[in-house]
Design a protein around this motif. Structure first.
Motif, mmCIF file in Angstrom:
data_model
loop_
_atom_site.group_PDB
_atom_site.id
_atom_site.type_symbol
_atom_site.label_atom_id
_atom_site.label_comp_id
_atom_site.label_asym_id
_atom_site.label_seq_id
_atom_site.Cartn_x
_atom_site.Cartn_y
_atom_site.Cartn_z
ATOM 1 N N ASN A 32 0.849 -1.193 0.000
ATOM 2 C CA ASN A 32 0.000 0.000 0.000
ATOM 3 C C ASN A 32 0.884 1.242 0.000
ATOM 4 O O ASN A 32 1.332 1.700 -1.018
ATOM 5 N N ASN A 98 3.729 -0.367 4.283
ATOM 6 C CA ASN A 98 2.512 -1.023 4.743
ATOM 7 C C ASN A 98 2.111 -2.005 3.655
ATOM 8 O O ASN A 98 1.751 -1.585 2.548
ATOM 9 N N ARG A 100 0.971 -6.298 2.398
ATOM 10 C CA ARG A 100 0.316 -7.577 2.667
ATOM 11 C C ARG A 100 1.241 -8.683 2.181
ATOM 12 O O ARG A 100 1.742 -8.625 1.057
ATOM 13 N N PRO A 105 -3.106 -12.478 6.889
ATOM 14 C CA PRO A 105 -4.514 -12.164 6.600
ATOM 15 C C PRO A 105 -4.772 -10.686 6.359
ATOM 16 O O PRO A 105 -5.821 -10.330 5.860
ATOM 17 N N SER A 106 -3.845 -9.830 6.766
ATOM 18 C CA SER A 106 -4.095 -8.396 6.649
ATOM 19 C C SER A 106 -2.775 -7.657 6.441
ATOM 20 O O SER A 106 -1.705 -8.253 6.477
ATOM 21 N N THR A 107 -2.901 -6.351 6.213
ATOM 22 C CA THR A 107 -1.686 -5.563 5.988
ATOM 23 C C THR A 107 -0.975 -5.276 7.312
ATOM 24 O O THR A 107 -1.600 -5.222 8.377
#
Length: 121
Positions: A32, A98, A100, A105-107
């Protein structure tokens, strides 16, 4: 595993320029934001500049007009071009991403170990 490796720091005279690079590697699915933070002795870590995946940027007022952040998404690399450097820019500069991972499962936020920039005559 994810690694962020910074390079490009060093000693420069006031008014000079440096270009920092940070390459992210490892089990990365997507990134991100990428950015730069800095911490001077006795101070807290502060935002220098960040760049979104689409290219939008945010910069600290103290560096606007002097520093430019950019990224190469194909190389998972972020750059910080620093011009007209001042002694107060002296700090340890940290890269942040930031991202993944392929397994998570998430950033999450990842940090480099830092590269030292010293502005002095």
């Amino acid at each position: 595993q994810v690694q962020l490796v910074e390079s490009g720091g060093g000693l420069v005279q006031p008014g000079g320029s440096l270009r920092l690079s940070c390459a992210a590697s490892g089990s990365i699915l997507s990134i991100n934001t990428m950015g730069w933070y800095r911490q001077a002795p006795g101070n807290e870590r502060e935002l220098v500049a960040i760049i979104m995946s689409g290219g939008n940027t945010i910069s600290a007022d103290s560096v606007k007009g002097r520093f430019t952040i950019s990224r190469d998404n194909a190389k998972n690399t972020v750059y910080l071009q620093m011009n007209r450097l001042k002694p107060e820019d002296t700090a340890l500069y940290y890269c942040n991403a930031n991202l993944r991972t392929t397994w998570g499962p998430s950033t999450m936020d990842y940090w480099g170990k830092g590269t030292l920039v010293t502005v002095s005559s």
